[in-house]
Design a protein around this motif. Structure first.
Motif, PDB file in Angstrom:
ATOM      1  N   ARG A   5     -77.659  90.858 -18.249  1.00 21.51           N
ATOM      2  CA  ARG A   5     -78.611  91.141 -17.697  1.00 21.51           C
ATOM      3  C   ARG A   5     -78.742  92.788 -17.317  1.00 21.51           C
ATOM      4  N   ILE A   6     -77.954  93.511 -17.023  1.00 21.66           N
ATOM      5  CA  ILE A   6     -77.890  95.196 -17.196  1.00 21.66           C
ATOM      6  C   ILE A   6     -79.257  95.740 -18.286  1.00 21.66           C
ATOM      7  N   ALA A   7     -78.182  95.472 -18.686  1.00 25.88           N
ATOM      8  CA  ALA A   7     -78.284  96.014 -20.486  1.00 25.88           C
ATOM      9  C   ALA A   7     -80.083  95.850 -21.300  1.00 25.88           C
ATOM     10  N   ILE A   8     -80.640  94.427 -20.612  1.00 30.29           N
ATOM     11  CA  ILE A   8     -82.070  93.584 -20.466  1.00 30.29           C
ATOM     12  C   ILE A   8     -82.772  94.364 -19.750  1.00 30.29           C
ATOM     13  N   GLU A   9     -81.982  95.011 -18.903  1.00 31.13           N
ATOM     14  CA  GLU A   9     -83.602  95.558 -17.769  1.00 31.13           C
ATOM     15  C   GLU A   9     -83.540  96.521 -18.065  1.00 31.13           C
ATOM     16  N   GLU A  10     -82.287  97.492 -18.680  1.00 26.43           N
ATOM     17  CA  GLU A  10     -82.795  99.417 -18.938  1.00 26.43           C
ATOM     18  C   GLU A  10     -83.247  99.079 -21.165  1.00 26.43           C
ATOM     19  N   GLY A  11     -83.511  97.902 -21.215  1.00 25.76           N
ATOM     20  CA  GLY A  11     -83.968  98.192 -22.925  1.00 25.76           C
ATOM     21  C   GLY A  11     -83.723  97.505 -23.952  1.00 25.76           C
ATOM     22  N   SER A  12     -82.531  96.930 -23.463  1.00 27.48           N
ATOM     23  CA  SER A  12     -81.813  96.092 -24.733  1.00 27.48           C
ATOM     24  C   SER A  12     -83.376  95.560 -26.293  1.00 27.48           C
ATOM     25  N   THR A  13     -83.013  95.327 -27.255  1.00 22.90           N
ATOM     26  CA  THR A  13     -83.454  94.238 -27.705  1.00 22.90           C
ATOM     27  C   THR A  13     -82.270  93.559 -28.785  1.00 22.90           C
ATOM     28  N   MET A  14     -81.054  94.035 -29.004  1.00 24.31           N
ATOM     29  CA  MET A  14     -79.939  92.898 -28.944  1.00 24.31           C
ATOM     30  C   MET A  14     -78.985  93.205 -28.264  1.00 24.31           C
ATOM     31  N   VAL A  15     -78.294  91.724 -27.853  1.00 21.14           N
ATOM     32  CA  VAL A  15     -77.091  91.126 -27.171  1.00 21.14           C
ATOM     33  C   VAL A  15     -76.050  90.972 -27.724  1.00 21.14           C
ATOM     34  N   ARG A  16     -74.830  91.259 -27.019  1.00 20.49           N
ATOM     35  CA  ARG A  16     -74.058  91.380 -28.283  1.00 20.49           C
ATOM     36  C   ARG A  16     -73.049  90.520 -27.531  1.00 20.49           C
ATOM     37  N   ILE A  17     -73.186  88.220 -27.740  1.00 22.30           N
ATOM     38  CA  ILE A  17     -72.056  88.246 -26.647  1.00 22.30           C
ATOM     39  C   ILE A  17     -71.195  87.272 -27.639  1.00 22.30           C
ATOM     40  N   GLY A  18     -70.622  87.200 -26.651  1.00 24.38           N
ATOM     41  CA  GLY A  18     -69.240  86.281 -27.245  1.00 24.38           C
ATOM     42  C   GLY A  18     -68.836  85.123 -26.383  1.00 24.38           C
ATOM     43  N   THR A  19     -67.934  85.751 -25.262  1.00 28.29           N
ATOM     44  CA  THR A  19     -67.621  84.715 -24.423  1.00 28.29           C
ATOM     45  C   THR A  19     -67.972  84.382 -23.581  1.00 28.29           C
ATOM     46  N   ALA A  20     -69.534  84.543 -23.115  1.00 27.92           N
ATOM     47  CA  ALA A  20     -70.069  83.668 -22.905  1.00 27.92           C
ATOM     48  C   ALA A  20     -70.966  82.620 -22.948  1.00 27.92           C
ATOM     49  N   ILE A  21     -70.650  82.762 -24.477  1.00 30.87           N
ATOM     50  CA  ILE A  21     -71.098  81.135 -24.883  1.00 30.87           C
ATOM     51  C   ILE A  21     -70.191  80.598 -26.083  1.00 30.87           C
ATOM     52  N   PHE A  22     -68.922  81.590 -26.252  1.00 34.94           N
ATOM     53  CA  PHE A  22     -67.874  80.041 -26.852  1.00 34.94           C
ATOM     54  C   PHE A  22     -66.599  80.259 -25.937  1.00 34.94           C
ATOM     55  N   GLY A  23     -66.893  80.805 -24.735  1.00 32.61           N
ATOM     56  CA  GLY A  23     -65.815  81.069 -24.649  1.00 32.61           C
ATOM     57  C   GLY A  23     -64.649  81.668 -24.318  1.00 32.61           C
ATOM     58  N   LYS A  24     -63.363  81.952 -23.883  1.00 31.31           N
ATOM     59  CA  LYS A  24     -62.240  83.030 -23.938  1.00 31.31           C
ATOM     60  C   LYS A  24     -62.072  82.598 -25.467  1.00 31.31           C
ATOM     61  N   PHE A  25     -62.108  84.248 -25.716  1.00 29.62           N
ATOM     62  CA  PHE A  25     -61.555  84.218 -27.754  1.00 29.62           C
ATOM     63  C   PHE A  25     -60.073  83.943 -27.606  1.00 29.62           C
ATOM     64  N   ARG A  26     -60.356  83.754 -28.791  1.00 29.28           N
ATOM     65  CA  ARG A  26     -59.292  82.614 -29.581  1.00 29.28           C
ATOM     66  C   ARG A  26     -57.502  83.915 -30.112  1.00 29.28           C
ATOM     67  N   ASP A  27     -56.617  83.568 -29.800  1.00 31.33           N
ATOM     68  CA  ASP A  27     -55.026  84.128 -30.478  1.00 31.33           C
ATOM     69  C   ASP A  27     -55.470  84.492 -31.653  1.00 31.33           C
ATOM     70  N   SER A  28     -55.368  83.712 -32.262  1.00 30.46           N
ATOM     71  CA  SER A  28     -55.450  83.876 -34.173  1.00 30.46           C
ATOM     72  C   SER A  28     -56.630  83.481 -34.577  1.00 30.46           C
ATOM     73  N   ALA A  29     -56.620  85.275 -34.650  1.00 29.53           N
ATOM     74  CA  ALA A  29     -57.968  85.212 -35.395  1.00 29.53           C
ATOM     75  C   ALA A  29     -57.598  84.750 -37.489  1.00 29.53           C
ATOM     76  N   ALA A  30     -59.139  83.896 -37.843  1.00 27.03           N
ATOM     77  CA  ALA A  30     -58.808  83.511 -39.681  1.00 27.03           C
ATOM     78  C   ALA A  30     -58.863  85.405 -39.592  1.00 27.03           C
ATOM     79  N   GLY A  31     -57.932  85.912 -40.536  1.00 27.19           N
ATOM     80  CA  GLY A  31     -57.442  86.436 -41.385  1.00 27.19           C
ATOM     81  C   GLY A  31     -57.123  88.158 -40.593  1.00 27.19           C
ATOM     82  N   GLY A  32     -57.060  87.832 -39.531  1.00 25.06           N
ATOM     83  CA  GLY A  32     -57.072  88.800 -38.376  1.00 25.06           C
ATOM     84  C   GLY A  32     -58.262  90.219 -38.531  1.00 25.06           C
TER      85      GLY A  32
END
Ligand SMILES: *Cc1c(COP(=O)(O)O)cnc(C)c1O
Length: 227
Positions: free
Chosen positions: A200-227
């Motif tokens: 939200r702060i980034a958008i107020e400061e002029g962001s054109t691309m936000v990179r969002i993980g946790t707020a969409i998918f929840g907490k990241f999983r421990d075992s990444a596919a292929g690491g």
């Protein structure tokens, strides 16, 4: 909450001109497919190995963005999949991306990653390095990259004034580069900043691309596919 609802709510918060990069690192293909079915087509991955394992089995309409620290020996493997590399943090990396892109007969879109946080550990250029690079004859010889803007990560902190200052600084760097090196290039227009806790702060400061993980998918999983 249901994934489609989360994505829809998030999108309604984004002003026109701000794109949502869904950061799918550590998420399995079926979760990404579900997000695609909700209309999300841009995904960000931060590990080369994970991207090259996941991307081939997922819909070709997906636009993959590479957002993590990129090692030179991984460039060749990811280039066939990526439409934008957010994390160019040195001239040697940019030159290597150019060279590998030329071998593939393609042009690769890139953002210059700036070090804007107070933390020592974050990767990125500073203005002096970027200026030296952009005014060098060697840079002018590159034919297979397009620089489309800048990227940065704020300090991991609760202090919103610190975060705001860092994002503001990135916007200032963008304006400076635009004026001095890219005034004729319309394609230089992206400011990639903002994650789950600070978009939200980034958008107020002029962001054109936000990179969002946790707020969409929840907490990241421990075992990444292929690491
Ligand atoms: C993981 C990651 C994100 C997303 O972080 P969240 O806090 O989960 O939204 C954004 N940018 C980069 C470079 C990342 O590695």
């Amino acid at each position: 909450m249901n994934l489609c609802t989360t994505l829809k709510n998030l999108r309604t918060e984004l002003p026109p001109g701000v794109s949502l990069i869904a950061v799918s690192k550590t998420q399995p293909p079926e979760v990404i497919r579900e997000a695609v079915s909700c209309g999300q087509l841009i995904f960000g991955e931060n590990k080369a190995q994970e991207l090259i394992v996941k991307a081939p089995s997922l819909p070709g309409e997906i636009e993959w963005h590479f957002i993590g620290h990129l090692q030179r020996n991984k460039i060749r493997a990811i280039l066939p999949f990526v439409s934008l590399i957010h994390s160019i943090d040195s001239f040697t990396l940019l030159q290597a991306v150019d060279k590998e892109s030329a071998l593939l007969g393609k042009t690769t879109s890139c953002l210059l990653q700036f070090h804007i946080a107070t933390e020592e550990t974050k990767f990125g250029l500073d203005l002096a390095e970027a200026s030296a690079m952009l005014s060098s004859p060697a840079y002018k010889e590159l034919r297979n990259i397009h620089i489309r803007g800048v990227m940065g990560m704020a300090t991991y902190t609760d202090k919103t004034d610190t975060i705001r200052k860092e994002f503001h600084h990135l916007h200032t760097l963008f304006d400076y580069l635009k004026k001095n090196y890219f005034s004729e290039q319309d394609e230089f227009r992206e400011i990639s900043m903002g994650m789950s806790d600070d978009y939200r702060i980034a958008i107020e400061e002029g962001s054109t691309m936000v990179r969002i993980g946790t707020a969409i998918f929840g907490k990241f999983r421990d075992s990444a596919a292929g690491g």
